[in-house]
Design an enzyme around this catalytic site. Structure first.
Site, PDB file in Angstrom:
ATOM      1  N   TYR A 170       0.824  -1.214   0.000  1.00  0.00           N
ATOM      2  CA  TYR A 170       0.000   0.000   0.000  1.00  0.00           C
ATOM      3  C   TYR A 170       0.862   1.271   0.000  1.00  0.00           C
ATOM      4  O   TYR A 170       0.386   2.353  -0.310  1.00  0.00           O
ATOM      5  CB  TYR A 170      -0.953   0.036   1.201  1.00  0.00           C
ATOM      6  CG  TYR A 170      -2.070  -0.993   1.134  1.00  0.00           C
ATOM      7  CD1 TYR A 170      -2.219  -1.826   0.027  1.00  0.00           C
ATOM      8  CD2 TYR A 170      -2.978  -1.133   2.168  1.00  0.00           C
ATOM      9  CE1 TYR A 170      -3.231  -2.764  -0.036  1.00  0.00           C
ATOM     10  CE2 TYR A 170      -3.999  -2.067   2.110  1.00  0.00           C
ATOM     11  CZ  TYR A 170      -4.115  -2.892   1.008  1.00  0.00           C
ATOM     12  OH  TYR A 170      -5.120  -3.821   0.951  1.00  0.00           O
ATOM     13  N   ASP A 179      -5.544  -6.682   5.678  1.00  0.00           N
ATOM     14  CA  ASP A 179      -6.743  -5.931   5.293  1.00  0.00           C
ATOM     15  C   ASP A 179      -7.851  -6.916   4.921  1.00  0.00           C
ATOM     16  O   ASP A 179      -8.996  -6.825   5.389  1.00  0.00           O
ATOM     17  CB  ASP A 179      -6.366  -5.053   4.080  1.00  0.00           C
ATOM     18  CG  ASP A 179      -7.436  -4.049   3.727  1.00  0.00           C
ATOM     19  OD1 ASP A 179      -8.448  -3.973   4.445  1.00  0.00           O
ATOM     20  OD2 ASP A 179      -7.263  -3.338   2.714  1.00  0.00           O
ATOM     21  N   ASP A 236      -3.379 -18.132   1.089  1.00  0.00           N
ATOM     22  CA  ASP A 236      -4.538 -18.771   0.456  1.00  0.00           C
ATOM     23  C   ASP A 236      -5.122 -19.829   1.391  1.00  0.00           C
ATOM     24  O   ASP A 236      -6.336 -19.939   1.562  1.00  0.00           O
ATOM     25  CB  ASP A 236      -4.182 -19.352  -0.923  1.00  0.00           C
ATOM     26  CG  ASP A 236      -2.817 -20.018  -0.963  1.00  0.00           C
ATOM     27  OD1 ASP A 236      -2.044 -19.868  -0.004  1.00  0.00           O
ATOM     28  OD2 ASP A 236      -2.521 -20.712  -1.962  1.00  0.00           O
ATOM     29  N   ASP A 243     -11.141  -8.456   7.563  1.00  0.00           N
ATOM     30  CA  ASP A 243     -12.548  -8.255   7.209  1.00  0.00           C
ATOM     31  C   ASP A 243     -13.293  -9.590   7.173  1.00  0.00           C
ATOM     32  O   ASP A 243     -14.432  -9.691   7.625  1.00  0.00           O
ATOM     33  CB  ASP A 243     -12.674  -7.551   5.851  1.00  0.00           C
ATOM     34  CG  ASP A 243     -12.806  -6.046   6.022  1.00  0.00           C
ATOM     35  OD1 ASP A 243     -12.390  -5.545   7.076  1.00  0.00           O
ATOM     36  OD2 ASP A 243     -13.340  -5.389   5.109  1.00  0.00           O
ATOM     37  N   LYS A 287       3.143 -15.460   1.799  1.00  0.00           N
ATOM     38  CA  LYS A 287       3.049 -16.175   0.519  1.00  0.00           C
ATOM     39  C   LYS A 287       4.492 -16.456   0.106  1.00  0.00           C
ATOM     40  O   LYS A 287       4.949 -16.075  -0.987  1.00  0.00           O
ATOM     41  CB  LYS A 287       2.291 -15.288  -0.498  1.00  0.00           C
ATOM     42  CG  LYS A 287       1.921 -15.971  -1.787  1.00  0.00           C
ATOM     43  CD  LYS A 287       0.809 -16.992  -1.642  1.00  0.00           C
ATOM     44  CE  LYS A 287       0.544 -17.669  -2.983  1.00  0.00           C
ATOM     45  NZ  LYS A 287      -0.298 -18.862  -2.865  1.00  0.00           N
TER      46      LYS A 287
END
Ligand code: NAD
Length: 362
Positions: A141, A248, A224, A252, A192
């Site tokens: 980000y 993020d 994943d 959620d 990852k």
């Protein structure tokens, strides 16, 4: 010792829910001689209306001087057409960067009494209590270079950079291990590493940091798989730590496992565990001023403040137990109401928690 708390109610339901959290803190402050001192300040739309800035200099000074910040919510219809630089949400971003809050804690807790609110089967989520620690100030980000460029063949190409230095990983690692030490001492680092070199380094540094916390059991999981496990068997997790973007998304997902936005607190910490505490929901302008908002997420944010910034776990435990007891008393605000329960207002919910504190064992 006195502990100074900057109280920023903000907009919409912010002032209503903050009032209830202060009611609860006031009670414990007297009952346990916690030495808490409160000073109110302006943020968001309320600050813009008064001063022309969503994060005025007086509030900057207030939060810098304080040991912790308790925030309601910012934003609302009234300010939606303002220039982006002075929108209420800018106040929140300014606060996060001013205090260098790099460690974002998002618990997902499902009280057994509310298990029906989840879209998942109640046996999968009932009693869920996990904590996601998200790195908040680095990663893709913020990485440079970034942008959209035109290639030689005239086609546009978008690009971003995923970048983490060892020190950034180490910093969030220490924060997450310390949190795991205050919980069930299990930490799952999500990356990852099979595809992204940046998170290969993430995994390496997390393992190194882990050697300093022999009491915490560290595991690693690819993102994943983690997203799948979160909806398959979420109760296997205690604390998860991950990058800005993975966090993020995963936080959620985790919060929605519980199905009740009015119940979930959050914290954002700096390197010394000074923090900003706020409910995960927004200012709910659709219900503001009606006295029907659920104050429990804010009350639970206050409990997190006592645990993570002030290290008064016993006081935090008491608030969390009192919230349990309030739900056991079958009273509900409108957002968590179900048939057979007694519907109560925002302030009645605050009173119920205080009564439960009074009645509970110290
Ligand atoms: P929201 O979280 O404010 O509301 C979503 C829905 O949930 C609404 O129907 C609302 O009534 C309900 N809700 C939220 N909190 C509740 C509570 N405590 N009790 C009962 N019901 C509750 O999200 P939104 O509608 O997308 O955004 C409204 C405003 O809040 C916008 O201006 C947005 O920018 C802002 N916002 C602020 C924050 C923050 O301050 N951290 C976070 C998200 C959104």
């Amino acid at each position: 010792m006195t502990q100074k708390i900057a109280v920023l109610p903000g907009d919409g339901i912010g002032p209503e829910i903050i009032e209830e959290a202060i009611k609860v803190l006031d009670f414990l402050n007297t009952d346990m001689a916690l030495g808490l001192e409160f000073e109110h300040g302006l943020i968001g739309g309320a600050a813009y209306d008064e001063t022309g800035s969503p994060f005025p200099a007086t509030t900057v000074e207030l939060v810098k001087q304080a040991d912790a910040v308790l925030l309601g919510a910012v934003g609302g219809y009234k300010w939606e057409s303002l220039d982006i630089a002075v929108r209420p949400e800018k106040g929140l971003l300014g606060l996060r960067s001013e205090l260098q809050l790099f460690s974002n804690l998002r618990p997902a807790i499902l009280y057994p009494q509310l298990a029906d609110a989840s879209t998942l089967k109640s046996e999968v989520v009932s009693g869920l209590d996990i904590m996601i620690v998200r790195e908040l100030t680095g990663g893709i980000y913020f990485g440079q270079p970034r942008g959209i460029r035109i290639l030689e063949n005239g086609e546009k190409q978008g690009y971003n950079t995923l970048v983490y230095s060892e020190s950034e990983i180490r910093r969030i690692g220490h924060s997450a291990f310390r949190i795991a030490q205050k919980r069930n001492k299990r930490l799952c680092s999500v990356d990852k590493a099979n595809v992204l070199e940046c998170t290969e380094l993430w995994r390496e540094v997390m393992s190194e940091v882990g050697k300093e916390y022999p009491d915490v059991e560290l595991s690693h999981m690819y993102v994943d798989n983690a997203s799948m496990q979160l909806v398959r068997a979420p109760k296997q997790f205690d604390v998860m730590v991950t990058t800005n973007m993975f966090g993020d998304i995963l936080s959620d997902t985790a919060s929605m496992l519980t199905g009740s936005i009015g119940m979930l607190p959050s914290a954002s910490l700096d390197v010394n565990s000074k923090g900003m505490y706020e409910p995960i929901h927004g200012s709910a302008p659709d219900i503001s001023g009606q006295g029907i908002a659920n104050p429990l997420a804010t009350i639970l944010s206050a409990a997190m403040m006592l645990r993570y910034t002030f290290n008064i776990g016993a006081a935090a435990d008491r608030i969390e137990q009192a919230v349990h007891d309030a739900l056991d008393a079958n009273v509900r605000t409108a957002d968590i109401y179900s048939a057979g329960m007694q519907k109560i207002s925002t302030s009645e919910m605050g009173d119920t928690v205080v009564n439960a504190l009074q009645a509970g064992v110290k």
